[in-house]
Design a protein around this motif. Structure first.
Motif: not given
Length: 851
Positions: A361-366, A373-382
């Motif tokens: 939950v904590l990770i998914f919210e971040r 904020a406009g980041r790509t999904i792979h960047t948002a995951i990392d």
């Protein structure tokens, strides 16, 4: 060399296959170990009692006792017994229900009586007893009943008088003891004259002693004494040189002769043993409870999976897969490490499933923040994983601290709960940080990268994108008032003695009976009174027409009283069964009370030190502020929990036991767990604040940013607890209720109390007048009126245009903290030192600095 996602995927697949092999166990190498509350059996704590010969109990004496008990248990044929020292004057023995041959069930009561027998064999010269050589002896031995008569008064002596006047009035009359027996040579047989006998073989020293004595005392009597009771008193007819001795037991059954032979072969105890704690559980009760708890676990897991998928969509599916991996790896670890599963341990595992979701939950919210904020999904995951890592690490360490305290101060099932919870937290850390991230990277494709709806980016409970933030700082006194209103009634009932300790803390006996009909407390009470047991407390389950259970609590019962009470119940209720029995002596109850108090104190102190160390970015004093505020919040949770149980104890008879203490410590860990996440966000936002941002704004923003995580974590844990409450075993009900109360209180205090206390402490310490906090309403510190030029109040410094969303950038700073909009960015407004043009401000005078 850093592994890519595909390599990590292969590693995870390999671990999963290996774990499934361990669970299947085709070679029968890793059996699942069940605790006594599941498999059935008995757990007894025995205290070594000093004697005239052994006045001080030391480690050597304790080890001698353990060695003797080990030989005796082996003679019983019990499967996988546990014998271990406790402190320096106690020994713990655990005997499972099943025997090695899997056929004969354990006779628990007989087994315990066998263990505590001293089995001290003595050969004593009856110097003052009438015989052919001593016709004027004062006492006469009666073969019928092995009694002695005083010839002067013609009165039969009591056992105490026999010991004091005949057997031990002169220690020099003791010819030899069981120490002179050849090990393993005692045998039980039938006597040619009828009855049973035990034949013994003496060692070299014993043979010489026996030969010398018999040659000098022909036509006199000697007594063969076993555990201070005369078994026979033969007349010496001639010298006996061969070292062969026979104990005649008359018409005693062969079973008693075999038991005596086994005990003599195992050796005598150097000191007597006293039972200070005992727990007996029937296997049927444990298996029923396991089935109910398993059903609760399956339901709880299913509810969590539905919730995660419904709220987080694709990441929710990944969380479900990670939970499956977590469950398989955890159970495989239990089997490999030989963890003994108990009912509280299984409940701890089910609870850890709900807590394991917290990291996801904590990770998914971040991740959602980074995507907004406009980041790509792979960047948002990392980036999301990297920025969530400190909170996950700190909160998991806090839980491990409480688990370690439980392990140190707990007993039996409580230790099992602590071990399972700690292992679960450690494994969930790996699954959340490694497994979930790898699966997300492998599942996400370029086509999905343009579909943020699959990630539930706009979903939230209160603080959704584009909505005004809640003002948690402004209404702090309301939240404090609510807490005070909830705690005060409980404190009143605590003062009235409403908190009712169970037998673990008061001492006594507790018995669970199962009746094949409905019964009333008065019927049971009257039955106990006919057995001479007056002080009886009875609690009945709801039951059905055909079946009802009763929990009976009374004074510490002797084995004879326990048997008498059960026979009286059988006379009135023929189909009654005894499902469990617990006995706690005064020494154990005092120890448990002391340990419960120390456990709570040590857990609080260690958590305070841990938080002070973790949050000492501006010095230990600053870290101490965070730690003290978290401790005050958890005290709030504990007081609320104690108060509710005091109220229910006063009106409904609820009792607190070691599982309640376990719940309190687990709640402490969860409360701090939740508070750490918010404090971590406060620390992160404060490090990256705009130049003129103030602490009140930072706290308010941090709570809003973590609000969905706090709510969702609470929901996942509550789903599991409600499943356990409605489907779990009866013995876990109050434990689950305590956990429910504590989790709700912990979630409330972390959101509405801990950070507000931090705000007040900082405000008083600096004497600062904090600026207006974001939201429609303003704090009472600064009142601003709309500017004529703009017609609206300025936006809070350092916040991006969308409330609660970090400013868009392409990376994170060195410590993984979010980079916020600088003070000069559009929408930022510095805190004025003087009223700007067109604005009238009412600023209260600064208070003096005070702590």
């Amino acid at each position: 060399m850093r592994m890519d996602n595909k390599t990590w995927g292969l590693v995870i697949l390999g671990l999963l296959i290996a774990a499934l092999v361990v669970l299947a166990d085709p070679w029968k190498q890793w059996p699942t170990k069940e605790g006594l509350d599941i498999a059935g059996g008995v757990r007894v704590v025995m205290e070594l009692q000093p004697t005239q010969a052994v006045k001080e109990i030391n480690a050597e004496t304790q080890q001698q006792v353990i060695n003797v008990l080990d030989r005796r248990v082996n003679a019983l044929g019990v499967s996988e017994p546990v014998i271990q020292p406790k402190a320096n004057n106690q020994v713990i023995v655990e005997l499972a229900e099943r025997s090695k041959d899997k056929q004969t069930p354990l006779d628990k009561n007989s087994a315990i009586q066998t263990l505590i027998k001293t089995a001290q064999l003595e050969f004593i010269y009856l110097k003052d007893v009438e015989s052919e050589k001593n016709p004027f002896g004062r006492y006469k031995f009666n073969t019928a009943g092995n009694t002695f008569t005083d010839r002067q008064t013609n009165r039969t002596l009591t056992q105490e008088e026999v010991e004091a006047q005949i057997l031990y009035n002169d220690r020099s009359n003791i010819i030899m003891t069981g120490r002179n027996l050849m090990p393993g040579r005692a045998q039980a047989t039938f006597s040619p004259e009828g009855g049973t006998v035990v034949t013994l073989e003496l060692d070299r020293e014993g043979t010489e002693k026996f030969r010398d004595f018999t040659s000098k005392h022909v036509k006199e009597q000697m007594a063969i004494v076993y555990d201070r009771k005369v078994q026979s008193a033969p007349v010496i007819q001639e010298e006996i040189p061969g070292g062969q001795v026979q104990i005649t037991l008359g018409q005693s059954p062969l079973k008693e002769a075999v038991e005596m032979a086994d005990l003599l072969n195992a050796g005598a105890l150097p000191v007597p043993l006293k039972i200070v704690q005992m727990e007996e559980v029937e296997a049927s009760l444990g298996q029923d409870a396991v089935q109910a708890t398993k059903m609760a676990g399956i339901l709880g897991l299913a509810l969590i999976c539905v919730f995660m998928v419904a709220f987080y969509f694709l990441p929710g599916v990944v969380a479900v897969l990670a939970l499956f991996f977590y469950a398989v790896i955890t159970f495989a670890a239990f089997k490999l490490l030989g963890v003994v599963l108990t009912l509280p341990g299984i409940a701890g595992f089910i609870l850890s499933v709900g807590m394991a979701v917290d990291a996801n939950v904590l990770i998914f919210e971040r991740m959602k923040e980074e995507m907004r904020a406009g980041r790509t999904i792979h960047t948002a995951i990392d980036t999301g994983f990297r920025r969530a890592y400190p909170s996950i690490r700190d909160s998991n360490l806090a839980t491990i601290i409480t688990s370690a305290i439980l392990w140190m101060f707990g007993t039996g099932p409580v230790k099992g709960f602590a071990l399972v919870l700690a292992l679960g937290v450690a494994i969930s850390f790996f699954t959340a940080i490694t497994v979930s991230r790898t699966l997300l990277h492998l599942i996400v494709t370029e086509r999905m990268a343009n579909r943020p709806a699959l990630f539930g980016v706009t979903r939230g409970w209160v603080n959704r994108a584009g909505r005004t933030q809640l003002n948690f700082i402004k209404h702090r006194w309301l939240y404090f008032g609510i807490s005070l209103g909830l705690i005060l009634p409980g404190i009143v009932f605590l003062a009235m003695g409403g908190l009712r300790p169970g037998i673990e803390f008061t001492g006594g006996s507790a018995i669970q009976y199962s009746f094949a009909q409905r019964v009333s407390p008065e019927q049971i009470r009257q039955t106990f009174q006919t057995s001479g047991i007056e002080d009886v407390q009875i609690q009945l389950t709801e039951g059905t027409v055909q079946q009802q259970d009763a929990f009976v609590r009374t004074e510490e019962l002797t084995p004879e009283q326990r048997v008498a009470a059960f026979k009286a119940l059988q006379t009135k209720f023929p189909n009654v069964k005894e499902l469990s029995y617990s006995l706690v002596g005064p020494s154990i109850s005092r120890e448990l009370v002391k340990n419960a108090f120390l456990a709570v104190v040590y857990a609080s102190v260690l958590i305070l030190i841990f938080l002070a160390w973790q949050f000492q970015s501006a010095g230990f004093k600053t870290g101490l502020k965070y730690g003290v505020c978290a401790i005050i919040a958890l005290i709030h949770d504990v007081l609320l929990l104690l108060g509710i149980f005091a109220i229910m104890g006063y009106y409904a008879g609820w009792q607190v036991d070691s599982l309640f203490v376990t719940a309190v410590l687990t709640v402490i860990g969860f409360s701090v767990h939740d508070t750490i996440v918010i404090f971590d966000r406060v620390r992160e936002n404060w490090r990256n604040r705009a130049k003129d941002a103030n602490f009140g704004e930072i706290i308010n923003r941090s709570i809003n940013e973590t609000l969905t995580r706090s709510i969702n974590t609470g929901i996942t844990v509550l789903l599991v607890l409600f499943a356990l409450l409605f489907l779990g075993g009866a013995g876990l009900k109050l434990f689950v209720v305590a956990m429910l109360i504590g989790i709700i209180a912990g979630t409330y205090s972390s959101i509405f109390n801990a950070s507000q206390l931090l705000y007040l402490w900082d405000r008083r310490g600096t004497g600062e007048r904090l600026a207006e906090v974001p939201g429609k309403a303003t704090t009472p510190d600064v009142k601003r009126r709309p500017s004529p030029a703009t017609g609206a109040a300025p936006t809070a410094a350092g916040l991006p245009p969308t409330a609660g969303v970090p400013a868009a950038d392409d990376g994170a700073d060195g410590d993984g903290a979010t980079t916020t909009t600088p003070a000069s960015a559009p929408g930022a407004s510095p805190r004025p030192t003087a009223p700007p043009a067109g604005t009238r401000a009412q600023v209260r005078p600064k208070r003096k600095k005070r702590f």
